[in-house]
Design a protein around this motif. Structure first.
Motif, PDB file in Angstrom:
ATOM      1  N   GLU A 158       0.843  -1.209   0.000  1.00 32.24           N
ATOM      2  CA  GLU A 158       0.000   0.000   0.000  1.00 32.24           C
ATOM      3  C   GLU A 158       0.873   1.251   0.000  1.00 32.24           C
ATOM      4  N   GLU A 159       1.912   1.209   0.785  1.00 31.65           N
ATOM      5  CA  GLU A 159       2.847   2.340   0.885  1.00 31.65           C
ATOM      6  C   GLU A 159       3.487   2.645  -0.477  1.00 31.65           C
ATOM      7  N   ALA A 160       3.779   1.569  -1.241  1.00 34.45           N
ATOM      8  CA  ALA A 160       4.435   1.745  -2.549  1.00 34.45           C
ATOM      9  C   ALA A 160       3.416   1.976  -3.664  1.00 34.45           C
ATOM     10  N   GLY A 161       2.132   1.984  -3.322  1.00 37.55           N
ATOM     11  CA  GLY A 161       1.083   2.215  -4.322  1.00 37.55           C
ATOM     12  C   GLY A 161       0.867   1.041  -5.253  1.00 37.55           C
ATOM     13  N   LEU A 162       1.218  -0.143  -4.800  1.00 36.90           N
ATOM     14  CA  LEU A 162       1.002  -1.336  -5.638  1.00 36.90           C
ATOM     15  C   LEU A 162      -0.426  -1.843  -5.413  1.00 36.90           C
ATOM     16  N   ASP A 163      -1.079  -2.186  -6.514  1.00 33.62           N
ATOM     17  CA  ASP A 163      -2.503  -2.548  -6.453  1.00 33.62           C
ATOM     18  C   ASP A 163      -2.776  -3.798  -5.625  1.00 33.62           C
ATOM     19  N   GLY A 164      -1.962  -4.786  -5.836  1.00 32.76           N
ATOM     20  CA  GLY A 164      -2.206  -6.047  -5.135  1.00 32.76           C
ATOM     21  C   GLY A 164      -1.046  -6.982  -5.366  1.00 32.76           C
ATOM     22  N   PRO A 165      -1.143  -8.188  -4.885  1.00 33.31           N
ATOM     23  CA  PRO A 165      -0.017  -9.116  -5.044  1.00 33.31           C
ATOM     24  C   PRO A 165       0.195  -9.466  -6.516  1.00 33.31           C
ATOM     25  N   PRO A 166       1.437  -9.677  -6.934  1.00 32.12           N
ATOM     26  CA  PRO A 166       1.700  -9.996  -8.343  1.00 32.12           C
ATOM     27  C   PRO A 166       1.176 -11.377  -8.721  1.00 32.12           C
ATOM     28  N   ALA A 167       0.623 -11.440  -9.944  1.00 35.40           N
ATOM     29  CA  ALA A 167       0.054 -12.716 -10.381  1.00 35.40           C
ATOM     30  C   ALA A 167       0.999 -13.472 -11.309  1.00 35.40           C
TER      31      ALA A 167
END
Lengths: 415, 295
Positions: A158-167
């Motif tokens: 969340e801090e890095a602005g990543l949407d969700g875990p990588p698929a």
């Protein structure tokens, strides 16, 4: 007083008969003692086993189990030595990777005739048996599951602005890059390059299209394996994993994740309790399926099973114990202590419905595959694949040479 | 039958059970190991193979690059460790021999590492050398010797073996301290005093009086320690498992993984036979040394 006078022949005979009768009755009421070897290690796993044994004592009072814990790394050493010396346990824990080696040692009994009449089998779907079934025989009863998944730091994402875990692997590498921050002492991925790390090298190679075997036939593709090793070792060479990775085993990668030095780590459902003890589930960390490779989505689903060995003096008693763990009460008790998913389909469904952190495990159950299993596989993985991969990590060998080593080692095993 | 012969026969009859038991315990396991080394006894993709191959395993060994690598690593590990340990042990023994106040307490404290099991020593040093949780790297950083988190000692081939040697020396030097301290008690004090009166320096007194007195014990201790280090890989198994990239793979560890990871028992037995021969050789040579014979 004269001793011979006081001990008449009749009284001596009576005393002897009484003694024999007492011994016989004691034998009749004594519990059947069974030896059991397992490789549970953590306090929560020992607590789980204790709860299972408490259930056993209540349900089967005439069975007494003598469990013996053998460290996982030494398990086959001890087991093979004992079997070759015509000793060893009457019952044992077995995982699919070891079934072929144990069968080659002539150590396991076929349970299929007993399974045919066991009602408990109905709650264990066919995929549970894949790891312990060989050419018509079934050599164990599934107790609980290992479902591969990924832990990731939800707060850092969340801090890095990543949407969700990588698929996918590609997204995984990008996320690892974004989350690596040497100034904060953070690395994107806890790469396990030490003890136990071979499993992940084999999995990544398979995800790139190079499994050791496919449907029992040689399928190791050197070009795909080179690509896979390049990708996986690249995570380390690019500084996305801690510099200790080439020596990091389970303890180190999990400690690093829990201590806030790594953002993502691959393991299985069995470590959930341990991670949850340090980080808040759903806030500090969450779980996700292992990312998919370019050619296959490889996450292992395997079952710890219990087996009767050829050393069992009382196979019926041994069978009663090995099937017991798969029954609802002990399976639930073990799950509550450890967090491992039970093999029982109905119970697994019930516990995953209660806890959303298990959702990725349920997803993985749908596409997951069993680990490679052939005689010599554990030895090939630990003594050929891992050192060759470490050579790439530390810059001692080229990717091409490492893959050639692996191929030669596999040829030698399958010859 | 003379009384002497009758007594000897009787003595033999009494000794026979004990000799048979000792023979069983001492000779049967190595004989079994030797027998195994002449067989192909292993798990293969087709099941468990068991057949007599004569010296085939030993021929295989000659062409096995990993065997030669493990042998070279073993020699380096044992040679350097023993050299450092004997140096440290001798220095400590000479210091203790001065009988300063508190020597007994200091000697007991110094001996402590030797009595800690190798497995625990391994775990302890792995933690000490861990760049993130161990105190070694921060201490080196404090001295300005390393930057950042410092080296990953056990994860780099260049530093893994020296790190193991460091841990092993810490574990093993008290053995030499104790042995040499005991031997120093036998050094002739009158000769040392005479040499001092004659103006001999400390080094000269050590070379001409002290060393000849302790040499038999020192050699015996070196042989014993080399055999112990060469045969037991427990510390290496715990700290590096032979890695990274086989940088710390020693011969007993190679035999162990051949037997229990590859399940190739015949070849592992051949490796063990070679290991035993290599360990016995220095002991046999040392026993023939005049200095040791006199001791």
């Amino acid at each position: 007083m004269n001793l011979t006078a006081s001990l008449s022949r009749r009284s001596l005979l009576a005393a002897g008969l009484t003694g024999i009768a007492a011994m016989a009755s004691q034998r009749a009421f004594a519990a059947t003692r069974l030896s059991y070897w397992h490789h549970l290690t953590s306090p929560s796993e020992f607590d789980g086993l204790k709860r299972v044994l408490d259930c056993l004592a209540a349900a089967e009072p005439d069975l007494a189990l003598a469990p013996e814990a053998i460290p996982n790394a030494d398990f086959m050493a001890k087991f093979a030595t004992a079997i070759l010396a015509r000793g060893g346990p009457e019952t044992t824990m077995v995982v699919s990777e070891r079934v072929d080696d144990m069968l080659a040692l002539g150590a396991l009994r076929d349970l299929s005739p007993r399974l045919d009449t066991w009602p408990g089998r109905a709650d264990l779907p066919p995929d549970r048996w894949r790891g312990v079934s060989r050419t018509g025989g079934v050599y164990g009863v599934p107790a609980y599951a290992f479902v591969d998944w990924m832990y990731y730091r939800l707060d850092w994402f969340e801090e890095a602005g990543l949407d969700g875990p990588p698929a996918t692997f590609e997204a995984f590498a990008q996320a690892a890059r974004r989350l690596t921050d040497p100034a904060k002492g953070r690395f994107g991925f806890g790469l396990r390059g030490g003890a136990g790390g071979a499993k992940y090298v084999v999995d990544v190679m398979e995800a790139f299209g190079s499994p050791p075997l496919r449907d029992g036939a040689y399928a190791f593709d050197r070009a795909a394996a080179r690509e896979a090793v390049g990708f996986y070792a690249g995570l380390f060479r690019d500084g996305l994993a801690p510099p200790t990775a080439a020596a990091d085993g389970y303890l180190q990668v999990m400690d690093a994740f829990r201590a806030g030095r790594t953002a993502m780590v691959w393991h299985h459902t069995g470590s959930l309790r341990e991670v949850s003890a340090s980080l808040a589930p759903g806030r500090a960390f969450s779980t996700a399926p292992v990312p998919a490779g370019p050619k296959a989505h490889v996450a292992r689903v395997s079952y710890a099973c219990n087996a009767v060995t050829t050393r069992a003096d009382d196979p019926e008693a041994a069978w009663r114990w090995v099937r017991f763990w798969a029954e609802p009460a002990p399976a639930r008790a073990f799950h509550e202590a450890t967090g491992f998913l039970p093999a029982s389909a109905s119970l697994a469904e019930a516990v995953t419905a209660q806890n959303p952190i298990y959702r990725p495990a349920v997803e993985t159950l749908a596409f997951g595959r069993p680990p490679p299993a052939f005689a010599g596989y554990p030895g090939w993985a630990s003594t050929v694949v891992l050192p060759a991969f470490q050579g790439v990590l530390v810059g001692n060998t080229t990717i091409a040479d490492a893959v050639d080593d692996m191929a030669r080692g596999l040829d030698a095993v399958l010859k | 039958v003379t009384p002497g012969r009758r007594d000897a026969g009787l003595a033999l009859a009494f000794l026979l059970p004990a000799m048979a038991l000792a023979g069983l315990v001492i000779l049967v396991p190595p004989a079994r190991g030797l027998g195994l080394s002449l067989e192909a006894l292993r798990v293969t993709g087709h099941g468990f193979e068991s057949r007599f191959v004569g010296l085939g395993q030993f021929r295989r060994l000659l062409g096995d690059a990993l065997f030669w690598h493990a042998l070279a690593t073993s020699l380096l590990f044992v040679g350097v460790s023993v050299a450092i340990e004997v140096g440290l042990g001798l220095a400590a023994a000479l210091a203790l021999a001065r009988n300063l106040p508190g020597t007994a307490v200091f000697a007991a404290a110094m001996a402590l590492p030797y009595f800690i099991p190798g497995v625990i020593i391994g775990q302890m040093w792995a933690l000490l050398l861990d760049p993130y949780v161990g105190p070694v790297n921060p201490a080196l950083a404090g001295l300005g010797l390393v930057t950042g988190a410092g080296p990953a000692w056990l994860a780099e081939p260049r530093t893994a073996l020296p790190a193991l040697i460091l841990a092993e020396c810490w574990h093993g030097f008290p053995f030499f301290t104790l042995a040499l301290y005991a031997a120093l008690q036998r050094a002739p004090k009158n000769l040392l005093d005479q040499a001092a009166v004659d103006g001999a320096g400390a080094l000269s007194r050590f070379a001409t009086v002290t060393w000849p007195a302790i040499r038999p014990v020192a050699l015996a201790a070196m042989v014993l320690r080399a055999a112990s280090l060469g045969a037991s890989p427990d510390l290496i198994l715990v700290m590096t498992g032979g890695g990274p990239a086989r940088a710390t793979l020693v011969l007993p560890l190679y035999a162990f993984e051949t037997a229990y990871a590859r399940l190739d028992f015949g070849y592992a037995a051949a490796l063990a036979v070679v290991l035993v021969a290599l360990l016995t050789l220095p002991a046999a040579l040392a026993l023939r040394l005049p200095a040791l014979g006199r001791g």
